[in-house]
Design a protein around this motif. Structure first.
Motif, PDB file in Angstrom:
ATOM      1  N   GLY A 183     -70.736  13.579  -0.859  1.00  0.00           N
ATOM      2  CA  GLY A 183     -72.041  13.656  -0.212  1.00  0.00           C
ATOM      3  C   GLY A 183     -72.138  12.771   1.010  1.00  0.00           C
ATOM      4  O   GLY A 183     -71.168  12.151   1.451  1.00  0.00           O
ATOM      5  N   GLY A 184     -73.346  12.705   1.561  1.00  0.00           N
ATOM      6  CA  GLY A 184     -73.580  11.929   2.766  1.00  0.00           C
ATOM      7  C   GLY A 184     -74.370  10.661   2.536  1.00  0.00           C
ATOM      8  O   GLY A 184     -74.545   9.860   3.455  1.00  0.00           O
ATOM      9  N   VAL A 214     -68.185   9.124   9.212  1.00  0.00           N
ATOM     10  CA  VAL A 214     -69.368   8.512   9.829  1.00  0.00           C
ATOM     11  C   VAL A 214     -69.933   7.431   8.912  1.00  0.00           C
ATOM     12  O   VAL A 214     -70.399   6.380   9.367  1.00  0.00           O
ATOM     13  CB  VAL A 214     -70.424   9.587  10.155  1.00  0.00           C
ATOM     14  N   MET A 215     -69.903   7.695   7.610  1.00  0.00           N
ATOM     15  CA  MET A 215     -70.367   6.717   6.633  1.00  0.00           C
ATOM     16  C   MET A 215     -69.576   5.410   6.756  1.00  0.00           C
ATOM     17  O   MET A 215     -70.150   4.308   6.786  1.00  0.00           O
ATOM     18  CB  MET A 215     -70.207   7.301   5.227  1.00  0.00           C
ATOM     19  N   THR A 218     -70.512   3.625  10.059  1.00  0.00           N
ATOM     20  CA  THR A 218     -71.858   3.040  10.005  1.00  0.00           C
ATOM     21  C   THR A 218     -71.874   1.790   9.139  1.00  0.00           C
ATOM     22  O   THR A 218     -72.484   0.769   9.503  1.00  0.00           O
ATOM     23  CB  THR A 218     -72.858   4.069   9.461  1.00  0.00           C
ATOM     24  N   ARG A 219     -71.235   1.862   7.984  1.00  0.00           N
ATOM     25  CA  ARG A 219     -71.192   0.695   7.083  1.00  0.00           C
ATOM     26  C   ARG A 219     -70.542  -0.496   7.781  1.00  0.00           C
ATOM     27  O   ARG A 219     -71.031  -1.634   7.692  1.00  0.00           O
ATOM     28  CB  ARG A 219     -70.432   1.054   5.818  1.00  0.00           C
ATOM     29  N   THR A 220     -69.437  -0.253   8.476  1.00  0.00           N
ATOM     30  CA  THR A 220     -68.740  -1.335   9.177  1.00  0.00           C
ATOM     31  C   THR A 220     -69.623  -1.935  10.261  1.00  0.00           C
ATOM     32  O   THR A 220     -69.700  -3.167  10.412  1.00  0.00           O
ATOM     33  CB  THR A 220     -67.439  -0.799   9.793  1.00  0.00           C
ATOM     34  N   LEU A 221     -70.302  -1.076  11.018  1.00  0.00           N
ATOM     35  CA  LEU A 221     -71.165  -1.573  12.096  1.00  0.00           C
ATOM     36  C   LEU A 221     -72.345  -2.373  11.550  1.00  0.00           C
ATOM     37  O   LEU A 221     -72.705  -3.417  12.095  1.00  0.00           O
ATOM     38  CB  LEU A 221     -71.670  -0.386  12.928  1.00  0.00           C
ATOM     39  N   LEU A 222     -72.959  -1.879  10.469  1.00  0.00           N
ATOM     40  CA  LEU A 222     -74.089  -2.590   9.878  1.00  0.00           C
ATOM     41  C   LEU A 222     -73.663  -3.976   9.387  1.00  0.00           C
ATOM     42  O   LEU A 222     -74.366  -4.977   9.592  1.00  0.00           O
ATOM     43  CB  LEU A 222     -74.683  -1.779   8.726  1.00  0.00           C
TER      44      LEU A 222
END
Length: 549
Positions: A183-184, A214-215, A218-222
């Protein structure tokens, strides 16, 4: 004499660059060489020639056709004289086209009959070849998809937390179920050196490998932003600006990000287009709203940061749209108002996920096919336990039905302790059962003998025992007691209600537990003993060192 057919082509409908089918022939006196010419012919599905060939199964003379057809025009320009439709199971699957004979003679009736016989044999064989090719392509596609899902599952398993944070004074629960194999949705927790903790719930558009990649990004950037920036709104803004340049077209991420200070209950949060979080309080359910666009859509976005403080007993629900956008068999959506109403009915954050999933199952029905990922993360701050200045003792007469009086009285005594509703119900049930056993088995319902009930608030560890207590139970019993000791309780209760048999080795094990409790100066209490084992505990003098209720 057999005749050599010059320029024999097979053109499959809707496909280019097909190889020519050539029928060779050997003349009796000399060898003729067949010339192979490829026709780059693509026939549109709505070309009139398709319908005409579908309805005329025999050999068709191209020059006699009177159709406004681009395909027919190309055939004439290529010098095609005859075409033979190949039909299998009433479906046109191809055409055999022939040009002028090498001898420049007209095609005879024998030639035409031979073509018809050829078509009858060739059509089924061609159909089988097409089906085999289709199956090969489908198998290859399934393998590709399976490999992609395997990679995506590996990425996702790496990203999702393997264990939930243990926060003193708080209860944290999480649930995640993807609608497809991958899932997303995702959730995450970030630990800070000052004791604060970050909580993330996010939803990536799309599914499968693209969403997983993308997940991960995004997790790394956050996480990178959270290490440098304290304000949740600034964290989302920085993440968005970097993600815009990296995210594939038509994809974005919704995200709710919050930072909790466990010492004070301070809860600061920001929202990037995600579903609104809810805070349960004794006064009602409050929406935690904050404005902000989804991540990855446009650069330079600003994200509003809001804050609140969680009091004892409050909880926050963070979730994804798979919950509120689920539909019942009639097409009605679960919706935000329904969710908010249900939160107002449930004060126990520890059991909220199970409660909501039960409500969702009842709403959607047993035949529901999950439409989107469902993610639930609940954070509850424990309510400070009210301290009873001293134990409360009361009595009830040993009369049938008085167990209900004891149950109600105990509930009144502990009403300010702040027990969750489900735990209070369990306490009331336990009190009623214990009182009934005392009246029936201890006092034989003699109304002149009261049952004395003492209520005191203690940090007590309870060991529930089942089956037989013998040598085989040594390891499990020792491990359970050791785990209970780690909670540093003020007292330990041994619950024997589920015990069927205790042999002499089992008595020795209980003596060992008693010795450990006395060494740690923890009172030991036994409950649920049958009359038989009450007598044994008296004979062995265990009752001299532990309270038996």
């Amino acid at each position: 004499m057999l005749t050599t057919f010059q320029r024999l082509w097979r053109n499959l409908i809707g496909r280019k660059d097909e190889k020519t089918a050539v029928l060779p022939n050997v003349e009796s006196q000399s060898e003729a060489t067949a010339q192979i010419i490829n026709i780059d012919l693509e026939i549109a599905p709505n070309d009139p020639l398709i319908a005409f060939a579908q309805n005329n199964r025999g050999v068709i003379e191209v020059e006699r056709l009177n159709l406004i057809s681009p395909a027919l025009h190309q055939l004439r320009e290529a010098g095609i004289q005859l075409i033979l439709p190949l039909v299998s199971q009433s479906e046109l699957i191809g055409l055999v086209s022939l040009g002028q004979r090498m001898s420049d003679q007209e095609y005879s009736s024998d030639d035409r009959k031979f073509l018809v016989d050829l078509g009858i044999q060739a059509a089924p064989a061609l159909r089988v070849a097409q089906l085999v090719r289709q199956q090969q392509l489908e198998f290859a596609e399934r393998q590709r998809i399976e490999q992609e899902l395997k990679v995506a599952r590996l990425i996702q398993q790496t990203l999702l937390p393997q264990a939930l944070p243990k926060i003193e004074g708080y209860q944290l629960t999480a649930y995640y179920q993807p609608a497809r194999e991958v899932g997303g949705d995702f959730y995450d927790f970030i630990y800070f050196e000052d004791g604060k903790i970050g909580l993330i719930v996010a939803d990536v558009t799309d599914k499968g490998v693209p969403a997983a990649l993308v997940m991960a990004t995004t997790r790394t950037l956050l996480r990178a932003a959270a290490e440098r920036l304290a304000d949740p709104g600034a964290v989302l803004a920085w993440t968005n600006d970097v993600l815009v340049a990296e995210i594939p077209p038509r994809m974005f991420v919704t995200c709710f990000y919050a930072v909790l200070d466990p010492a004070t209950g301070h809860f600061c949060y920001a929202n990037a287009g995600h579903d609104v979080a809810y805070r349960y309080t004794a006064a009602g359910v409050v929406e935690l709203r904050a404005t902000g666009m989804p991540l990855g859509l446009m650069p330079g976005m600003r994200y509003e940061a809001k804050e609140t403080t969680l009091d004892g007993g409050d909880y926050v629900l963070m979730y994804s749209d798979g919950l509120v956008e689920a539909h019942d068999p009639h097409g009605e959506m679960f919706g935000f108002p329904r969710l908010q109403t249900m939160l107002g009915m449930h004060d126990d954050g520890a059991t909220l996920n199970d409660f909501l999933l039960d409500q969702l199952a009842g709403f959607t029905g047993p035949s529901w096919e999950q439409e989107d990922d469902v993610t639930l993360v609940v954070l509850q701050r424990h309510k400070p336990a009210a301290k009873l200045s001293k134990g409360v003792v009361f009595e009830v007469l040993s009369a049938l039905g008085n167990e209900r009086l004891a149950m109600v009285r105990v509930a009144e005594i502990v009403q300010d302790v702040g027990l969750p509703a489900n735990r209070l119900e369990k306490l009331k049930t336990a009190v009623a059962e214990a009182t009934m056993n005392a009246m029936e088995h201890g006092n034989q319902y003699d109304a002149s003998i009261p049952v004395k009930i003492a209520v005191a608030l203690e940090e007590t560890a309870v060991l529930h025992m089942h089956g037989e207590i013998n040598a085989a139970a040594d390891a499990a019993l020792t491990a359970a007691y050791s785990e209970a000791e780690q909670q540093q309780p003020t007292a330990v209760t041994l619950d024997f209600k589920g015990v069927d048999y205790i042999n002499s080795t089992g008595i020795a094990l209980i003596v060992g537990l008693l010795a450990r409790a006395r060494q740690a100066q923890r009172p030991l209490t036994a409950v649920g003993l049958s009359d038989h084992y009450r007598e044994i505990f008296t004979i062995t003098r265990l009752s001299d060192f532990m309270e038996i209720l």
